[in-house]
Design a protein around this motif. Structure first.
Motif, short mmCIF file in Angstrom:
data_model
loop_
_atom_site.label_atom_id
_atom_site.label_comp_id
_atom_site.label_asym_id
_atom_site.label_seq_id
_atom_site.Cartn_x
_atom_site.Cartn_y
_atom_site.Cartn_z
N MET A 69 0.80 -1.19 0.00
CA MET A 69 0.00 0.00 0.00
C MET A 69 0.85 1.26 0.00
N LEU A 70 1.87 1.28 0.82
CA LEU A 70 2.75 2.45 0.88
C LEU A 70 3.39 2.70 -0.47
N SER A 71 3.85 1.65 -1.13
CA SER A 71 4.52 1.84 -2.42
C SER A 71 3.57 2.40 -3.47
N ALA A 72 2.34 1.94 -3.49
CA ALA A 72 1.36 2.45 -4.46
C ALA A 72 1.01 3.90 -4.17
N ASN A 73 0.85 4.25 -2.89
CA ASN A 73 0.53 5.63 -2.52
C ASN A 73 1.67 6.57 -2.87
N LEU A 74 2.90 6.15 -2.62
CA LEU A 74 4.05 6.98 -2.97
C LEU A 74 4.15 7.18 -4.47
N ALA A 75 4.01 6.10 -5.21
CA ALA A 75 4.11 6.19 -6.67
C ALA A 75 3.04 7.11 -7.26
N ASP A 76 1.85 7.10 -6.66
CA ASP A 76 0.77 7.96 -7.15
C ASP A 76 0.97 9.42 -6.80
N SER A 77 1.62 9.70 -5.68
CA SER A 77 1.73 11.09 -5.22
C SER A 77 3.02 11.79 -5.65
N LEU A 78 4.00 11.04 -6.13
CA LEU A 78 5.28 11.63 -6.54
C LEU A 78 5.40 11.61 -8.07
N PRO A 79 6.33 12.39 -8.62
CA PRO A 79 6.50 12.43 -10.07
C PRO A 79 6.82 11.05 -10.64
N SER A 80 6.45 10.86 -11.88
CA SER A 80 6.70 9.60 -12.57
C SER A 80 8.18 9.25 -12.56
N GLY A 81 8.50 8.02 -12.24
CA GLY A 81 9.88 7.56 -12.22
C GLY A 81 10.62 7.82 -10.93
N ALA A 82 9.98 8.49 -9.97
CA ALA A 82 10.65 8.82 -8.71
C ALA A 82 10.68 7.63 -7.74
N VAL A 83 9.75 6.69 -7.92
CA VAL A 83 9.64 5.54 -7.02
C VAL A 83 9.94 4.26 -7.78
N ARG A 84 10.83 3.44 -7.20
CA ARG A 84 11.14 2.14 -7.78
C ARG A 84 10.91 1.08 -6.71
N VAL A 85 10.16 0.04 -7.07
CA VAL A 85 9.82 -1.02 -6.13
C VAL A 85 10.37 -2.34 -6.67
N LYS A 86 11.10 -3.05 -5.81
CA LYS A 86 11.55 -4.40 -6.15
C LYS A 86 10.78 -5.36 -5.26
N ARG A 87 10.22 -6.40 -5.87
CA ARG A 87 9.42 -7.37 -5.13
C ARG A 87 10.08 -8.74 -5.13
N ARG A 88 9.79 -9.50 -4.09
CA ARG A 88 10.27 -10.87 -3.97
C ARG A 88 9.04 -11.78 -4.02
#
Length: 51
Positions: free
Chosen positions: A1-20
């Motif tokens: 949830m945090l990663s989706a909220n950050l990605a939506d509220s910050l400029p495009s390309g500012a958030v990168r998420v790596k998943r396992r």
């Protein structure tokens, strides 16, 4: 949830998420758990990681 909220509220390309993902998560079609979250804004960078 945090990663989706950050990605939506910050400029495009500012958030990168790596998943396992385990084999069971892949078969079930789930995204998996977040292993690393990187946020980069101008000269500032923030990295959160789980081991």
């Amino acid at each position: 949830m945090l990663s989706a909220n950050l990605a939506d509220s910050l400029p495009s390309g500012a958030v990168r998420v790596k998943r396992r993902r385990s084999v069971a998560q892949r078969i079930a079609g789930r995204e998996g758990s977040v292993a690393q979250l990187d946020v980069a804004l101008q000269e500032r960078q923030l990295s959160l990681r789980t081991d």
